[in-house]
Design a protein around this motif. Structure first.
Motif, PDB file in Angstrom:
ATOM      1  N   ALA A 229       1.266   1.091   9.728  1.00  0.00           N
ATOM      2  CA  ALA A 229       2.674   1.027   9.343  1.00  0.00           C
ATOM      3  C   ALA A 229       3.590   1.555  10.440  1.00  0.00           C
ATOM      4  CB  ALA A 229       2.891   1.815   8.050  1.00  0.00           C
TER       5      ALA A 229
ATOM      6  N   LYS B 132       1.966  11.272   1.713  1.00  0.00           N
ATOM      7  CA  LYS B 132       2.270   9.855   1.553  1.00  0.00           C
ATOM      8  C   LYS B 132       3.735   9.651   1.166  1.00  0.00           C
ATOM      9  CE  LYS B 132       0.714   5.674  -0.539  1.00  0.00           C
ATOM     10  NZ  LYS B 132      -0.093   4.998  -1.521  1.00  0.00           N
TER      11      LYS B 132
ATOM     12  N   TYR C 245       3.820   4.672  11.583  1.00  0.00           N
ATOM     13  CA  TYR C 245       4.382   5.998  11.321  1.00  0.00           C
ATOM     14  C   TYR C 245       3.918   7.050  12.324  1.00  0.00           C
ATOM     15  CZ  TYR C 245       6.243   4.686   6.730  1.00  0.00           C
ATOM     16  OH  TYR C 245       6.956   4.125   5.723  1.00  0.00           O
TER      17      TYR C 245
ATOM     18  N   ASP D 275       0.825  -1.218   0.000  1.00  0.00           N
ATOM     19  CA  ASP D 275       0.000   0.000   0.000  1.00  0.00           C
ATOM     20  C   ASP D 275       0.856   1.264   0.000  1.00  0.00           C
ATOM     21  OD1 ASP D 275       0.963   0.104   2.544  1.00  0.00           O
ATOM     22  OD2 ASP D 275      -0.962   0.051   3.559  1.00  0.00           O
ATOM     23  N   GLY D 276       2.178   1.106  -0.040  1.00  0.00           N
ATOM     24  CA  GLY D 276       3.045   2.282  -0.088  1.00  0.00           C
ATOM     25  C   GLY D 276       3.468   2.753   1.283  1.00  0.00           C
ATOM     26  N   LEU D 277       2.891   2.196   2.341  1.00  0.00           N
ATOM     27  CA  LEU D 277       3.226   2.663   3.687  1.00  0.00           C
ATOM     28  C   LEU D 277       3.735   1.530   4.576  1.00  0.00           C
ATOM     29  CD1 LEU D 277       0.163   4.989   4.194  1.00  0.00           C
ATOM     30  CD2 LEU D 277       2.520   5.725   4.003  1.00  0.00           C
ATOM     31  N   GLY D 278       2.955   0.477   4.669  1.00  0.00           N
ATOM     32  CA  GLY D 278       3.323  -0.611   5.572  1.00  0.00           C
ATOM     33  C   GLY D 278       4.315  -1.558   4.929  1.00  0.00           C
TER      34      GLY D 278
ATOM     35  N   ILE E 142      -1.894   4.463  -7.280  1.00  0.00           N
ATOM     36  CA  ILE E 142      -0.888   4.689  -6.245  1.00  0.00           C
ATOM     37  C   ILE E 142      -1.434   5.582  -5.140  1.00  0.00           C
ATOM     38  CG2 ILE E 142       1.340   5.768  -5.752  1.00  0.00           C
ATOM     39  CD1 ILE E 142       2.393   4.673  -8.314  1.00  0.00           C
ATOM     40  N   PHE E 143      -2.095   6.684  -5.509  1.00  0.00           N
ATOM     41  CA  PHE E 143      -2.428   7.672  -4.489  1.00  0.00           C
ATOM     42  C   PHE E 143      -3.867   7.619  -3.994  1.00  0.00           C
ATOM     43  CE2 PHE E 143       1.343   9.488  -6.513  1.00  0.00           C
ATOM     44  CZ  PHE E 143       2.143   9.557  -5.391  1.00  0.00           C
ATOM     45  N   ASP E 144      -4.793   7.127  -4.792  1.00  0.00           N
ATOM     46  CA  ASP E 144      -6.176   7.085  -4.308  1.00  0.00           C
ATOM     47  C   ASP E 144      -6.530   5.720  -3.734  1.00  0.00           C
ATOM     48  OD1 ASP E 144      -6.451   9.657  -5.026  1.00  0.00           O
ATOM     49  OD2 ASP E 144      -7.565   9.291  -6.875  1.00  0.00           O
ATOM     50  N   ALA E 145      -6.207   4.672  -4.479  1.00  0.00           N
ATOM     51  CA  ALA E 145      -6.611   3.343  -4.018  1.00  0.00           C
ATOM     52  C   ALA E 145      -5.510   2.665  -3.200  1.00  0.00           C
ATOM     53  CB  ALA E 145      -6.997   2.472  -5.203  1.00  0.00           C
ATOM     54  N   MET E 146      -4.374   3.350  -3.017  1.00  0.00           N
ATOM     55  CA  MET E 146      -3.267   2.823  -2.211  1.00  0.00           C
ATOM     56  C   MET E 146      -2.717   1.492  -2.753  1.00  0.00           C
ATOM     57  SD  MET E 146      -2.744   4.957   0.312  1.00  0.00           S
ATOM     58  CE  MET E 146      -3.002   5.359   1.999  1.00  0.00           C
ATOM     59  N   HIS E 147      -2.661   1.348  -4.060  1.00  0.00           N
ATOM     60  CA  HIS E 147      -2.058   0.153  -4.654  1.00  0.00           C
ATOM     61  C   HIS E 147      -0.693   0.515  -5.201  1.00  0.00           C
ATOM     62  CE1 HIS E 147      -6.305  -1.532  -5.513  1.00  0.00           C
ATOM     63  NE2 HIS E 147      -5.868  -1.888  -4.333  1.00  0.00           N
ATOM     64  N   TYR E 148       0.277   0.625  -4.324  1.00  0.00           N
ATOM     65  CA  TYR E 148       1.589   1.099  -4.782  1.00  0.00           C
ATOM     66  C   TYR E 148       2.228   0.087  -5.727  1.00  0.00           C
ATOM     67  CZ  TYR E 148       5.338   4.453  -4.444  1.00  0.00           C
ATOM     68  OH  TYR E 148       6.232   5.432  -4.726  1.00  0.00           O
TER      69      TYR E 148
END
Lengths: 291, 459
Positions: free
Chosen positions: B140, B113, B142, A42-45, A253-259
């Motif tokens: 995550a 982000k 953060y 998700d780009g974060l975890g 990437i930015f709306d649906a968090m599918h990095y």
């Protein structure tokens, strides 16, 4: 000069800084994206490695296929409408008796203006209530419509400002090319009785081929990467009919968090651009050999 | 040269430690920090073991806190509060310097982000209404839980129930500020001119639509290009057809969305579309255009949250003083009641887990959250999440008063669905509502597609 070129250290010294910058800002990010594209992330975890699943999903994703078709359609429009139009303008402008500089500058203005500004400008032109286009149509007795909001017109309405904006860009390159053609050849043709249209088709255009090849490459690659104007005009909507791969990527990437999925799209776009560039080079080289 | 540099550094470190406590800003920020660090190191050596002395010292050490927010519109009271807080807070706590940066909505989402992923995020950051927007950041690791740092005295001033939106997995991460409530805004001038009645039930709404249309007005403005304005309509219509309790149950078990009452809500929405209630160009109109259009008198109704008050009550706006705020009409014979609302969630500011000065950051968070909650309320930004006794309410506009009164009648609230559902499902949901409004899918197809979403993490 020869001395410098034979000195390996000197070559290294001159090439290294550029190579370093290219590696850090181009090669490394591409490789990292390539890695991300193999993750469900998700780009974060923390991401989980899923192999090429993102890619297999991608080729089955109807929304992506549609966005791809849109971008190829736009590339075709650039090649077969925008470029011929730019060429026509370039020939006309280089033939006007007075104000050549004014015309070439005037056609170049949209290129200088920020895409976001152009986007807002055209939004006002297309506006269903008070837009310029609808007002003009209504005064002629036609029915106005919501150009950017209706599925059957949104795509073409979003493409037109893009095509319009870069006409001046290609015109300028071609104009410079025409100006570099020796006046002697043209004058000789004129003495032989060639009409202006004959000069254009028999002399200017054939001599302009190298420049045209540059324009074709720039226009094609540019078309595959369009983002800004369409994002401002429609944001890919309504119902994704105006979506192109770059917008598809951004939204994932930015709306649906599918990095990871978005990274797979970015890798796809890079490969697509590379493939087209090589294809064009092969076509152009073959032509040259034929000659 | 090196020796000289060293002596300058040591010298400035000495001066800085002498002045610390009474100084506002002695040297440029970077130098100041470095000096403080050297000073501290020397001190630690001197008073080895005396931990108590050191903590006392550290509360005076110069601290810089960065905050990112997305309040950038000039009429936005929160923008003014945050900007003013920089100076005000510096006067209250001379050792703390606040550096604020405002970034516009969509760009903010991208920037925050990227910054967190790159480890360059600010100490304090704004997160849209908590919920599923902030959840991935918390998962995550953060963001910092503040249970141990926040003062009980501060918590006591928060209105009951308002902390629940700031709590994740039993830990407190933020403090509430102001809360928002979505309601129907009606331009009374147009209603009067058309001879229409402010609707209290669905039939009256349809009747008003017909009369307004006949009088040449656009009955309802809709900015569906951005998709979330349409989502608000479905959010509230389903609260009327199914009731908030049924919605909450469906969030927990999404198969329950495949029920007649949820299809009925989509049907009601299509009824409005077919009655020509919305502007023809709704699919190409953005939220901003919708709001500006309503403020300029281009439409008679808008269903939005109370953050629109500053824009529509602005003296320059055509709608100024002519707008009435009412609860969304009830649908007779259906489960929902007029006291069930959409909204009730609060925006909040969250502290970076890597923040070097968590204690100071939480102190500032307490100050800022309360300030936005009370002063922001006073300035019409939203409804307070804090006990606002003693706050002068004479500056409130009629709309602020009306929406506050509506809030008091509320028996149940549900946050915006895109904050309840996951990021991915929110996109699907907003698409589905847009398809309903474009008559591309039937209400039954809508309900069935909704039943395939994943259950919300919050219910």
């Amino acid at each position: 000069m020869e001395k410098i070129l034979s000195d390996k250290k000197a070559i290294f010294l001159f090439v290294f800084p550029t190579l370093l910058v290219l590696t850090i800002f181009v090669a490394v990010p591409i490789i990292i994206s390539g890695y991300y594209s193999l993750l469900d992330w998700d780009g974060l975890g923390k991401g989980t490695f899923i192999g090429i699943k993102n890619y297999t999903d991608l080729v089955k994703d109807e929304r992506f296929i549609n966005s791809l078709i849109n971008s190829i359609l736009y590339a075709a429009l650039s090649l077969f409408i925008q470029l011929p139009f730019s060429l026509l303008l370039a020939i006309l402008v280089s033939n006007v008796k007075r104000g050549e500089k004014f015309y070439s500058a005037a056609y170049f203005v949209p290129v200088i203006v920020s895409s976001v500004v152009i986007g807002y400008l055209w939004q006002k032109i297309y506006n269903g209530d008070y837009g310029l286009l609808n007002s003009a149509l209504r005064s002629l007795g036609f029915e106005g419509r919501d150009w950017l909001g209706q599925e059957n017109t949104a795509l073409i309405a979003a493409f037109i400002p893009n095509l319009w904006q870069y006409v001046g860009y290609h015109m300028l390159i071609m104009h410079a090319g025409i100006k570099s053609i020796s006046q002697d050849v043209i004058e000789a043709a004129r003495i032989d009785g060639a009409s202006p249209s004959m000069i254009a088709t028999r002399i200017t255009i054939p001599l302009l081929k190298p420049i045209l090849e540059v324009c074709v490459t720039l226009s094609l690659i540019g078309a595959l990467k369009i983002f800004d104007l369409i994002y401002v005009l429609t944001g890919g909507g309504p119902f994704y009919v105006t979506e192109v791969p770059t917008i598809f990527m951004y939204k994932h990437i930015f709306d649906a968090m599918h990095y990871g999925y978005g990274s797979a799209v970015s890798i796809f776009i890079i490969l697509e651009c590379l493939a087209f560039t090589f294809l064009l080079r092969i076509i152009f080289r073959r032509r040259e050999e034929d000659r | 040269m090196k020796k000289k540099l060293l002596s300058i550094m040591l010298g400035s470190a000495m001066i800085a430690s002498l002045l610390s406590g009474c100084a506002t800003a002695v040297a440029p920020q970077a130098g100041n920090d470095a000096a403080a660090e050297t000073g501290e190191a020397a001190e630690a050596e001197d008073n080895a073991g005396e931990a108590a002395a050191e903590t006392a010292e550290s509360s005076d050490e110069p601290v810089t806190l960065t905050i990112w927010h997305q309040s950038v519109v000039d009429t936005d009271p929160v923008k003014i509060i945050i900007e003013d807080s920089v100076e005000e807070y510096h006067e209250l706590h001379p050792n703390v310097t606040i550096v604020q940066e405002g970034i516009e909505g969509e760009q903010y989402k991208t920037k925050i982000k990227t910054a967190f992923a790159a480890g360059e995020a600010p100490d304090i950051s704004y997160m849209f209404s908590g919920g599923s927007f902030v959840k991935p950041y918390i998962d995550a690791g953060y963001l910092l839980p503040i249970d141990d740092l926040v003062q009980q005295e501060t918590l006591d001033q928060v209105l009951p129930g308002m902390l629940s939106g700031c709590t994740f997995d039993g830990k407190l991460y933020s403090l509430p500020t102001i809360t928002f409530l979505a309601n129907l805004y009606c331009n009374t001038e147009m209603f009067d001119a058309a001879g229409a009645k402010i609707p209290t039930n669905w039939d009256e709404l349809l009747d008003a639509v017909e009369k307004l249309k006949a009088a040449g007005y656009t009955p309802i403005l809709m900015g569906e290009k951005d998709r979330w304005p349409g989502m608000y309509w479905y959010d509230i219509i389903s609260a009327r057809t199914a009731g908030n309790a049924a919605i909450e149950a469906a969030f927990g078990d999404t198969s329950k969305f495949n029920a007649p009452e949820f299809a009925a809500a989509a049907e009601k929405l299509q009824e409005l579309v077919q009655a020509g209630a919305f502007n023809d160009n709704m699919m190409s109109m953005s939220y901003t255009e919708m709001l500006e259009g309503f403020a300029a008198g281009q439409g008679a109704m808008i269903y939005q949250a109370n953050w629109i008050h500053p824009a529509i009550m602005d003296e320059a706006a055509a709608s100024s003083g002519k707008v009435k705020c009412v609860a969304f009409p009830v649908i007779d014979g259906m489960a929902g009641s007029v006291t069930e609302f959409s909204g009730g969630t609060s925006d909040g500011y969250y502290i970076n887990a890597n923040c070097e000065h968590p204690k100071e950051a939480v102190e500032y968070l307490e100050y800022l959250s309360k300030k936005i909650g009370t002063v922001g309320y006073q300035m019409g930004a939203g409804l307070p999440c804090w006990k606002a006794d003693g706050v002068d309410t004479s500056t409130l506009t009629s709309l602020d008063v009306e929406s506050a009164a509506l809030m008091e009648t509320g028996t149940s609230y549900i946050g915006w669905w895109d904050n309840v559902l996951s990021a991915e499902d929110s996109e699907t949901y907003k698409d589905l509502v847009a398809q309903v409004m474009a008559m591309k899918i039937t209400p039954e197809e809508f309900a069935e597609a909704m039943s395939k979403l994943s259950p919300s993490e919050f219910y």
